[in-house]
Design a protein around this motif. Sequence first.
Motif, PDB file in Angstrom:
ATOM      1  N   PRO A  25     -16.063 -35.732 -18.661  1.00 37.18           N
ATOM      2  CA  PRO A  25     -15.294 -34.763 -17.877  1.00 37.18           C
ATOM      3  C   PRO A  25     -15.661 -34.763 -16.403  1.00 37.18           C
ATOM      4  N   MET A  26     -14.635 -34.562 -15.583  1.00 38.56           N
ATOM      5  CA  MET A  26     -14.788 -34.415 -14.133  1.00 38.56           C
ATOM      6  C   MET A  26     -14.201 -33.072 -13.735  1.00 38.56           C
ATOM      7  N   LEU A  27     -15.017 -32.183 -13.193  1.00 36.78           N
ATOM      8  CA  LEU A  27     -14.575 -30.853 -12.771  1.00 36.78           C
ATOM      9  C   LEU A  27     -14.649 -30.742 -11.255  1.00 36.78           C
ATOM     10  N   THR A  28     -13.805 -29.885 -10.701  1.00 38.53           N
ATOM     11  CA  THR A  28     -13.770 -29.684  -9.253  1.00 38.53           C
ATOM     12  C   THR A  28     -13.814 -28.195  -8.924  1.00 38.53           C
ATOM     13  N   ILE A  29     -14.364 -27.904  -7.753  1.00 41.93           N
ATOM     14  CA  ILE A  29     -14.380 -26.517  -7.282  1.00 41.93           C
ATOM     15  C   ILE A  29     -13.009 -26.113  -6.772  1.00 41.93           C
ATOM     16  N   GLY A  30     -12.328 -27.034  -6.116  1.00 44.06           N
ATOM     17  CA  GLY A  30     -11.014 -26.749  -5.542  1.00 44.06           C
ATOM     18  C   GLY A  30      -9.924 -27.548  -6.215  1.00 44.06           C
ATOM     19  N   SER A  31      -9.181 -28.312  -5.419  1.00 43.70           N
ATOM     20  CA  SER A  31      -8.063 -29.080  -5.957  1.00 43.70           C
ATOM     21  C   SER A  31      -8.550 -30.136  -6.944  1.00 43.70           C
ATOM     22  N   ARG A  32      -7.785 -30.287  -8.037  1.00 45.37           N
ATOM     23  CA  ARG A  32      -8.111 -31.335  -9.003  1.00 45.37           C
ATOM     24  C   ARG A  32      -7.284 -32.598  -8.736  1.00 45.37           C
ATOM     25  N   LYS A  33      -6.478 -32.570  -7.680  1.00 44.23           N
ATOM     26  CA  LYS A  33      -5.622 -33.713  -7.392  1.00 44.23           C
ATOM     27  C   LYS A  33      -6.420 -34.831  -6.728  1.00 44.23           C
ATOM     28  N   PRO A  34      -6.291 -36.059  -7.234  1.00 51.61           N
ATOM     29  CA  PRO A  34      -7.056 -37.185  -6.672  1.00 51.61           C
ATOM     30  C   PRO A  34      -6.283 -37.978  -5.637  1.00 51.61           C
TER      31      PRO A  34
END
Length: 351
Positions: free
Chosen positions: A305-314
């Motif tokens: 899994p890869m989590l983000t604090i803000g946008s999840r858009k790559p």
Amino acid sequence: MATAKTLQPRIISSFLGNSNSIRSTQPLPHLFRFDSRRRHVSMQLSRTLSGLTNLLFNTRNVDEVIDGKRKRLKPGHVSPRRPVPAHITKPPYVESFNVPGISSGLEIHDEDGVERMRASGRLAARVREYAGTLVKPGVTTDEIDEAVHNMIIENGAYPSPLGYGGFPKSVCTSVNECICHGIPDSRPLEDGDIINIDVTVYLNGYHGDTSATFFCGDVDEKAKKLVQVTKESLDKAISICGPGVEYKKIGKIIHDHADKYKYGVVRQFVGHGIGRVFHADPVVLHFRNNEAGRMVLNQTFTIEPMLTIGSRKPIMWDDNWTVVTEDASLSAQFEHTILITKDGAEILTDC
């Protein structure tokens, strides 16, 4: 593989996707899509760059400060590819520059295969932990790559990323807003950085794949919490695995845990079967989904899994590998290779 600029197919997953799905003529930005009918992750390029994306790419070489603390990542110098001794057995894809993609069929092992998977997993875990000890302010990611490369070779294995679809280094080093596939380069790590180190080794004909996110110096509480929750999401996902369990339960438990902290779950990069080939079925999604399929005794696959604090858009850099968050918010990842046993799941990449 050639770069998207030459309009050749490009494959991803947490290294993969579907090479037949590229339909654009634009090199930037790279956007991604999961095709549930074909069970593939594919990369698409938008035909018209948005103003936001133009801004992001046109300013990424400027020392922009994020959150009043850190600078936006920018590419460093990439050193030449490191040599591998002739006696080291290499995976079939090396030197081809063609990304093999996801092989159909599960990686299910006999007793000998299980032992080989355990051996490759143990080595990958040892290399990962050693690499983590090198994370200090002032150390470059290229220096980490050199140490990882040498340790893998000294143990009679091949660094699986090296030459995979033209990837130029032996490990992926993803710093701060880099979601995955960061190419080691001349950038020195800075106090307060977080860095994911993704190690895969090819030993005795079998791959072992793992990653962890490490702290560099004095890391703030916001970053520490993201890393903690990302690790917890992996642990929770592994805890529910076993023969007959639906793969989609992995995505649900990860997504549910991330939602409690309002973190984004990156959807465009996936876990995968692994063993004699680097990437095989199943495609393991880390978000809620309704995909079919159940786990099978003695199969091996990754959860990452890869989590983000803000946008999840790559967004992908024009090196065609480095993937960063759209808004430069922090991202963290953890990964294990697991074996499905009669009692549940055995973590093959644990120390």
